[in-house]
Design a protein around this motif. Structure first.
Motif, PDB file in Angstrom:
ATOM      1  N   GLU A 155       8.336 -13.143  -3.654  1.00 11.34           N
ATOM      2  CA  GLU A 155       7.276 -13.517  -2.715  1.00 11.34           C
ATOM      3  C   GLU A 155       5.985 -12.767  -3.036  1.00 11.34           C
ATOM      4  O   GLU A 155       4.892 -13.366  -3.049  1.00 11.34           O
ATOM      5  CB  GLU A 155       7.729 -13.229  -1.291  1.00 11.34           C
ATOM      6  CG  GLU A 155       6.812 -13.793  -0.206  1.00 11.34           C
ATOM      7  CD  GLU A 155       6.964 -15.286  -0.047  1.00 11.34           C
ATOM      8  OE1 GLU A 155       6.050 -15.999  -0.531  1.00 11.34           O
ATOM      9  OE2 GLU A 155       7.970 -15.733   0.542  1.00 11.34           O
ATOM     10  N   LYS A 158       4.047 -14.123  -5.809  1.00 10.00           N
ATOM     11  CA  LYS A 158       3.593 -15.493  -5.547  1.00 10.00           C
ATOM     12  C   LYS A 158       4.342 -16.545  -6.379  1.00 10.00           C
ATOM     13  O   LYS A 158       3.831 -17.645  -6.604  1.00 10.00           O
ATOM     14  CB  LYS A 158       2.085 -15.615  -5.792  1.00 10.00           C
ATOM     15  CG  LYS A 158       1.253 -14.771  -4.851  1.00 10.00           C
ATOM     16  CD  LYS A 158      -0.229 -14.955  -5.116  1.00 10.00           C
ATOM     17  CE  LYS A 158      -1.096 -14.278  -4.068  1.00 10.00           C
ATOM     18  NZ  LYS A 158      -0.684 -12.960  -3.626  1.00 10.00           N
ATOM     19  N   GLY A 161       5.392 -19.380  -3.812  1.00  6.29           N
ATOM     20  CA  GLY A 161       4.258 -20.221  -3.442  1.00  6.29           C
ATOM     21  C   GLY A 161       3.851 -21.179  -4.549  1.00  6.29           C
ATOM     22  O   GLY A 161       3.554 -22.354  -4.305  1.00  6.29           O
ATOM     23  N   ARG A 162       3.856 -20.691  -5.787  1.00 12.95           N
ATOM     24  CA  ARG A 162       3.469 -21.545  -6.907  1.00 12.95           C
ATOM     25  C   ARG A 162       4.514 -22.627  -7.177  1.00 12.95           C
ATOM     26  O   ARG A 162       4.169 -23.765  -7.540  1.00 12.95           O
ATOM     27  CB  ARG A 162       3.237 -20.693  -8.156  1.00 12.95           C
ATOM     28  CG  ARG A 162       1.949 -19.881  -8.097  1.00 12.95           C
ATOM     29  CD  ARG A 162       1.703 -19.119  -9.382  1.00 12.95           C
ATOM     30  NE  ARG A 162       2.621 -17.978  -9.515  1.00 12.95           N
ATOM     31  CZ  ARG A 162       2.725 -17.255 -10.630  1.00 12.95           C
ATOM     32  NH1 ARG A 162       1.997 -17.554 -11.693  1.00 12.95           N
ATOM     33  NH2 ARG A 162       3.564 -16.229 -10.659  1.00 12.95           N
ATOM     34  N   ASP A 165       4.023 -25.301  -4.413  1.00  8.27           N
ATOM     35  CA  ASP A 165       2.834 -26.110  -4.662  1.00  8.27           C
ATOM     36  C   ASP A 165       3.072 -27.086  -5.811  1.00  8.27           C
ATOM     37  O   ASP A 165       2.630 -28.241  -5.760  1.00  8.27           O
ATOM     38  CB  ASP A 165       1.656 -25.195  -4.983  1.00  8.27           C
ATOM     39  CG  ASP A 165       0.360 -25.974  -5.099  1.00  8.27           C
ATOM     40  OD1 ASP A 165      -0.093 -26.521  -4.071  1.00  8.27           O
ATOM     41  OD2 ASP A 165      -0.196 -26.053  -6.221  1.00  8.27           O
ATOM     42  N   ARG A 225       9.527 -24.982   3.872  1.00  3.06           N
ATOM     43  CA  ARG A 225       8.234 -24.682   3.266  1.00  3.06           C
ATOM     44  C   ARG A 225       7.778 -25.790   2.318  1.00  3.06           C
ATOM     45  O   ARG A 225       6.591 -26.118   2.250  1.00  3.06           O
ATOM     46  CB  ARG A 225       8.312 -23.341   2.538  1.00  3.06           C
ATOM     47  CG  ARG A 225       8.542 -22.167   3.483  1.00  3.06           C
ATOM     48  CD  ARG A 225       8.629 -20.853   2.739  1.00  3.06           C
ATOM     49  NE  ARG A 225       7.386 -20.520   2.049  1.00  3.06           N
ATOM     50  CZ  ARG A 225       7.170 -19.387   1.413  1.00  3.06           C
ATOM     51  NH1 ARG A 225       8.123 -18.450   1.382  1.00  3.06           N
ATOM     52  NH2 ARG A 225       6.029 -19.161   0.798  1.00  3.06           N
ATOM     53  N   ALA A 229       4.440 -28.256   2.814  1.00  2.00           N
ATOM     54  CA  ALA A 229       3.456 -28.478   1.751  1.00  2.00           C
ATOM     55  C   ALA A 229       3.306 -29.962   1.440  1.00  2.00           C
ATOM     56  O   ALA A 229       2.190 -30.443   1.213  1.00  2.00           O
ATOM     57  CB  ALA A 229       3.880 -27.718   0.494  1.00  2.00           C
TER      58      ALA A 229
END
Length: 610
Positions: A155, A158, A161-162, A165, A225, A229
């Protein structure tokens, strides 16, 4: 699957049992590093040239005159540390979607950065992630799955998150440009290579929901999550979002209600495991309450939500959405179990009552769809009472099911029945069947209670088959049987099948005056003389049977009690008025035979709905 090879020297790491690793070399090792329970016998120089953390730890160990270093809470454990150590020695290391996150977290923990040496492990892994992993749909999902065991390092870097996305962006790609799907095409095929090759050749184009099954492999938190997104991109329809949620529930909770009924030993474990899942699915439902998941799916969610005791907000959200689309429900969907006061599992009638009330509010709101509140919610509702007719059929079927419960209070039956407008029931056969079942299962009802429940039914809206059945049903109050006989004969007369009376107006007044001469005690005395039917015949199975109609006599259709009532209302020609008022009853053989059409032929017995 993408991969990257680092280093050129052969792998010289060896193992001595499960807890010892060393480098096969002519030079003696000069440092021992402990990672969890595994000991690594290594050389200082290659390690210190690329790791800032080991430089600090070894310097501290030299001051204390020891040759051991311990690494606590190391991300990825011994396997990840071995990858970093091999890179320091220049040995061949293969990175792929399964180990790249662990290697990235370990390299960051060891401070293998560009400030220590150019082209260090951190930099090389980042290049691999950006140029290969995050550009691949399959690898992005695999990498995301591995991040769960590497929190919080994955986390902080990142990586999660990547990945999210990358996945969310690829779901909105034009399906015609999608050439493969890793879960469906690899997991369900005996020959995945041929399957993917054929897919790339355009043998079969990808559907719009090609991505739905793939992300079902994620755990609930990561799935949440990803879906947030996907929704934030604003390119996905509510129906497709609903399909994705439905697929996820089916993946992780197949036949949830059957797997763990409330009285099973595994129910507690089932509840704790799936409470978060249900609350997440409800939270992810499309913003437009009239789109997305079907009403049947929402009702199944509600059943499980009640069983696992989710939050009140989650249950109310489901009730609100179901109430808007109740016309799409089925009777089985509404049979939601509920544990009663005595621990017995019964059906939650109050919940269904609230659903009908919410649907009623929706229908009333459709008349003022230009209001600011409706515009704000973006709801689109059906106009007219067509949807109410569908609800009426479902509720009548539901009433027939719950009527079998001997502990069902009369007021709940009445309240649920009256919650449906009169226009929603053009035919009252379903309601009559429910009432008859309730009377059968509750033989202790008083005359007033029987009158109350029978008043829910309009005998003028009964079909021919229902009228014939009601005329022979001794569970009904006598006055209801009189009404059934009267309106059925009026209907036959108006249809031109036969002429019962020369003047219908006189018939109506005659029936009214005749009924006035008979007291309640006389009706009760007549009822007491009747014997219960020897055999019940479910009239519901007779409706729409399509049998060839035949002419029969009215006297053959009616049992003794109904014939006496029929004789009092419509006396045969030549019979005097005084004979009626005196209470005499003509024998069945003396009635002037009247021919009518019947769908079932001669009926000598009383029948009831079962």
């Amino acid at each position: 699957m993408k991969f990257m090879k680092l280093g050129s020297k052969p792998d010289c790491f060896r193992g001595d049992g499960n807890n010892t690793r060393y480098v096969a070399s002519e030079l003696a090792t000069d440092i021992t590093i402990f990672v969890e329970e595994v000991k690594f016998y290594l050389h200082k120089f290659p390690l210190l040239s690329k790791s800032g953390l080991l430089q600090k730890l070894v310097s501290k160990a030299n001051k204390e005159n020891i040759d051991e270093v311990r690494l606590f809470d190391f991300p990825g454990g011994p396997k990840a540390f071995e990858i970093c150590a091999k890179f320091c020695y220049g040995m061949i290391v293969t990175l792929n979607a399964y180990n790249v996150v662990a290697a990235r977290c370990a390299a960051d923990h060891l401070e293998m950065t560009e400030t220590i040496e150019r082209g260090n492990l951190n930099y090389k892994i980042e290049v691999f992630l950006s140029s290969s992993i995050f550009r691949s749909w399959k690898d992005s999902i695999l990498v995301l799955q591995t991040t769960k065991s590497l929190l919080p390092w994955s986390e902080d870097l990142k990586i999660i998150g990547r990945c999210i996305d990358s996945i969310a962006s690829k779901t909105s790609v034009d399906p015609s440009k999608v050439d493969w799907s890793y879960t469906c095409k690899w997991r369900n095929s005996e020959n995945p290579v041929e399957n993917v090759a054929g897919f790339r050749q355009g043998v079969k184009s990808a559907p719009k929901d090609w991505w739905v099954e793939d992300i079902c492999e994620l755990d609930v938190e990561l799935y949440k999550r990803v879906m947030v997104a996907v929704k934030s991109k604003g390119r996905m329809s509510g129906d497709l979002i609903g399909e994705a949620l439905r697929a996820y529930v089916l993946r992780w909770m197949p036949d949830a209600v059957k797997l763990a009924p409330p009285n099973s030993n595994d129910f507690e474990g089932f509840s704790s495991k799936n409470r978060a899942l249900i609350e997440t699915i409800v939270w992810l439902l499309p913003t437009d309450k009239m789109k997305g998941c079907s009403c049947s799916f929402l009702l199944k969610l509600l059943k499980v939500a009640i069983m696992v005791e989710t939050s009140e907000d989650s249950r109310q959200e489901l009730v609100k959405r179901i109430g808007l689309r109740l016309n799409e429900a089925s009777v089985n969907d509404l049979l939601i179990p509920w544990v009663g006061s005595e621990g017995k599992i019964v059906y939650d009638v109050d919940l269904v009552q609230s659903l009908v009330d919410r649907f009623s509010v929706r229908e009333q709101g459709s008349q003022g769809s230009d209001s600011s509140e409706t515009k704000k919610s973006g709801l689109i509702v059906d106009r007219g009472h067509g949807s109410w007719i569908e609800v009426g059929k479902v509720i009548d079927g539901y009433l027939a099911e719950i009527a079998r419960d001997p502990n069902l209070p009369l007021f709940k039956f009445v309240n649920l029945s009256t919650a449906v407008p009169a226009d929603a029931r053009p035919v009252h056969d379903g309601l009559y069947r429910a009432i008859d079942i309730y009377l059968k299962e509750h033989p202790g009802l008083t005359k007033g209670e029987k009158k109350k429940i029978c008043s829910l039914m309009d005998v003028k809206k009964l079909s021919m088959e229902a009228c014939v059945h009601a005329a022979q049903n001794e569970r009904l109050p006598l006055r209801v049987v009189v009404q059934v006989l009267f309106f059925e004969q009026v209907r036959v007369s108006n249809a031109g099948l036969t002429t019962l009376v020369e003047n219908p107006n006189e018939c109506g007044s005659h029936e009214s005056s005749q009924s006035a001469t008979n007291t309640d005690e006389e009706w009760d005395h007549t009822i007491n003389e009747l014997k219960p039917p020897k055999q019940d015949l479910g009239f519901a199975a007779k409706i729409g049977s399509g049998k060839k109609k035949s002419k029969v006599k009215v006297g053959a259709l009616l049992p003794s009690r109904s014939r006496r009532i029929f004789d009092r209302i419509w006396p045969s020609k030549g019979e005097t008025r005084s004979s009626e008022t005196s209470g005499s009853s003509q024998s069945p053989t003396s009635v002037n035979p009247i021919e009518v059409k019947s769908t079932t032929g001669s009926r000598n017995r009383r029948h009831s709905v079962s």
